[in-house]
Design a protein around this motif. Structure first.
Motif, PDB file in Angstrom:
ATOM      1  N   HIS A  89      30.351   2.655 -21.547  1.00  0.00           N
ATOM      2  CA  HIS A  89      31.259   2.816 -22.682  1.00  0.00           C
ATOM      3  C   HIS A  89      32.598   3.371 -22.228  1.00  0.00           C
ATOM      4  O   HIS A  89      32.799   3.596 -21.033  1.00  0.00           O
ATOM      5  CB  HIS A  89      30.613   3.656 -23.783  1.00  0.00           C
ATOM      6  CG  HIS A  89      30.271   5.066 -23.413  1.00  0.00           C
ATOM      7  ND1 HIS A  89      29.381   5.398 -22.423  1.00  0.00           N
ATOM      8  CD2 HIS A  89      30.715   6.257 -23.911  1.00  0.00           C
ATOM      9  CE1 HIS A  89      29.262   6.711 -22.344  1.00  0.00           C
ATOM     10  NE2 HIS A  89      30.083   7.261 -23.231  1.00  0.00           N
ATOM     11  N   HIS A  91      34.322   6.204 -22.647  1.00  0.00           N
ATOM     12  CA  HIS A  91      34.662   7.608 -22.437  1.00  0.00           C
ATOM     13  C   HIS A  91      35.104   7.847 -20.984  1.00  0.00           C
ATOM     14  O   HIS A  91      34.607   7.201 -20.069  1.00  0.00           O
ATOM     15  CB  HIS A  91      33.487   8.505 -22.828  1.00  0.00           C
ATOM     16  CG  HIS A  91      33.234   8.508 -24.308  1.00  0.00           C
ATOM     17  ND1 HIS A  91      32.065   8.945 -24.879  1.00  0.00           N
ATOM     18  CD2 HIS A  91      34.030   8.110 -25.333  1.00  0.00           C
ATOM     19  CE1 HIS A  91      32.146   8.824 -26.203  1.00  0.00           C
ATOM     20  NE2 HIS A  91      33.319   8.319 -26.501  1.00  0.00           N
ATOM     21  N   HIS A  94      33.039   7.914 -17.833  1.00  0.00           N
ATOM     22  CA  HIS A  94      32.361   6.652 -17.521  1.00  0.00           C
ATOM     23  C   HIS A  94      33.325   5.596 -16.985  1.00  0.00           C
ATOM     24  O   HIS A  94      33.031   4.900 -16.027  1.00  0.00           O
ATOM     25  CB  HIS A  94      31.615   6.148 -18.758  1.00  0.00           C
ATOM     26  CG  HIS A  94      30.592   7.135 -19.226  1.00  0.00           C
ATOM     27  ND1 HIS A  94      29.252   7.032 -18.923  1.00  0.00           N
ATOM     28  CD2 HIS A  94      30.728   8.295 -19.914  1.00  0.00           C
ATOM     29  CE1 HIS A  94      28.602   8.081 -19.411  1.00  0.00           C
ATOM     30  NE2 HIS A  94      29.477   8.863 -20.024  1.00  0.00           N
ATOM     31  N   HIS A 194      27.941   7.059 -30.807  1.00  0.00           N
ATOM     32  CA  HIS A 194      28.533   7.894 -29.750  1.00  0.00           C
ATOM     33  C   HIS A 194      29.835   7.264 -29.277  1.00  0.00           C
ATOM     34  O   HIS A 194      30.861   7.909 -29.183  1.00  0.00           O
ATOM     35  CB  HIS A 194      27.555   8.078 -28.599  1.00  0.00           C
ATOM     36  CG  HIS A 194      28.171   8.813 -27.440  1.00  0.00           C
ATOM     37  ND1 HIS A 194      28.491  10.148 -27.490  1.00  0.00           N
ATOM     38  CD2 HIS A 194      28.585   8.381 -26.220  1.00  0.00           C
ATOM     39  CE1 HIS A 194      29.055  10.514 -26.348  1.00  0.00           C
ATOM     40  NE2 HIS A 194      29.128   9.460 -25.560  1.00  0.00           N
ATOM     41  N   ASP A 213      24.998   7.419 -22.436  1.00  0.00           N
ATOM     42  CA  ASP A 213      25.055   8.643 -23.245  1.00  0.00           C
ATOM     43  C   ASP A 213      24.249   8.523 -24.534  1.00  0.00           C
ATOM     44  O   ASP A 213      24.276   9.436 -25.354  1.00  0.00           O
ATOM     45  CB  ASP A 213      26.517   8.972 -23.624  1.00  0.00           C
ATOM     46  CG  ASP A 213      27.232   9.727 -22.511  1.00  0.00           C
ATOM     47  OD1 ASP A 213      26.582  10.094 -21.516  1.00  0.00           O
ATOM     48  OD2 ASP A 213      28.445   9.942 -22.662  1.00  0.00           O
TER      49      ASP A 213
HETATM   50 ZN   LIG Z   1      30.207   9.343 -23.767  1.00  0.00          ZN
END
Ligand SMILES: [Zn+2]
Length: 352
Positions: A89, A91, A94, A194, A213
């Motif tokens: 994803h 974020h 990551h 998330h 996550d």
């Molecule tokens: Zn995350």
């Protein structure tokens, strides 16, 4: 190792920085320190291919992390290149080094469309000045001038600071896709709440789930409402998404992005659902009188939060409140001061 007694942690050791620990045939655990409070480390996964390595997730932007990657290229990767980067994803921990890894090896970035786009959008929107719509969002929450000036001083480039430029091209992955990674079939399982379109990867042949996550052994994944989508109901999306993992075998080895690899997927799914259920119940009880989201913070967070953590935590509080608004147990209204408040709706005889 980890302190969740209901789960088992079969690996028994953690990799040192720049070391690879093989957790299943061909699947290697990399652990990197990241400057994100409350997380401290991220787990990355390297899967051996005939001609190199597929890497899942990358770390935040920093010269220290690039140094650790370099040590891995020179050491554990045995001179073999990265042939593909998959990010679960958008974020920063990551996707933050995807640009570096892809650029270094000419490797493609594989991601979901939504998360690739959203990360690119956030990076493109970065500015020194906080946009008016963001200030207005936090004003409606009830933040006073001190908090708003903290926000102003911080600027609006927090995301961009933590990521190398995200590659301009990508390969799309989507729900149900079956990927060949390391000569085995891996299935993409999409989770929401998330991040917008989070990709977990499941290999039935090896009984391994790279959960990203979505399912973590120790902490509950962050579920927040943010200014770009002020009416979002991410907690509903998250709780619904947990069901997408229930059909996997109980003995699945779960490889999470934070915390240690574990067995006990179904137990953990139940714990996560219950964690939110307890908080929703407490919030309902608290909102018998009109409350701002800030008022609810002590109900959800037991420790005192500094300003920085308050800005993260408030998104989580609103996520819980919005869940209750959408399910009809709480109503949201703007008071004369323009601040949103939440109040328990009339209690039906059958639903106290
Ligand atoms: Zn995350």
């Amino acid at each position: 190792m980890s302190d969740n007694a209901a789960l088992s942690f079969p690996i028994g050791r953690r990799p040192e920085l720049t070391e690879l620990v093989e957790v299943a045939p061909g699947i290697h655990w990399i652990r990197m320190a990241i400057p994100i409070p409350g997380l401290e480390f991220i787990n990355l996964w390297a899967i051996r291919e005939d001609d190199g390595w597929t890497v899942v997730d990358t770390g935040t932007r920093s010269s220290r992390i690039q140094g650790w990657w370099q040590a891995i290229f020179d050491g554990a990767f045995e001179g073999k290149p990265i042939t593909r980067v998959i990010c679960t994803h958008f974020h920063p921990d990551h996707v933050g080094q995807a640009g570096f890894l892809c650029g270094r090896f000419g490797a493609p970035l594989w991601m979901t469309l939504t998360d690739w786009s959203f990360g690119r959008m956030l990076a493109a929107e970065a500015s020194e000045a906080v946009p008016d719509y963001v200030v207005a969002f936090y004003r409606r929450i009830g933040f006073g001038e001190a908090a708003l000036s903290f926000l102003g001083d911080r600027g609006f480039n927090n995301f961009a600071r933590q990521v190398e430029p995200i590659p301009s091209q990508f390969v799309r992955i989507a729900e149900g896709d079956r990927l060949d990674i390391g000569g085995r079939e891996w299935q993409v399982i999409i989770g929401r709440g998330h991040s917008h379109e989070h990709a977990s990867l499941y290999c039935a042949e090896q009984g391994v789930l790279i959960s990203g996550d979505m399912v973590l052994p120790k902490i509950s994944p962050h579920i927040g409402v943010y200014p770009a989508e002020p009416d979002a109901n991410p907690l509903k999306l998250f709780l619904d998404s947990l069901d997408s993992f229930r059909h996997l075998p109980a003995e699945t080895l779960v490889l999470p992005s934070h915390g240690d690899p574990f067995v006990g997927l179904h137990t953990r799914l139940d714990q996560l659902a219950q964690h939110h259920d307890v908080r929703l119940t407490a919030l309902k009880a608290f909102c018998t009188e009109p409350r701002t989201a800030l008022d609810t913070m002590p109900v959800l967070f037991k420790r005192q939060l500094d300003m920085k953590h308050t800005f993260m935590a408030i998104g989580e509080a609103i996520a819980h409140l919005h869940y209750l608004v959408v399910d009809g147990s709480v109503e949201k209204f703007a008071s004369a001061d323009g601040v949103h408040r939440y109040r328990r709706t009339a209690i039906r005889a059958d639903a106290a």
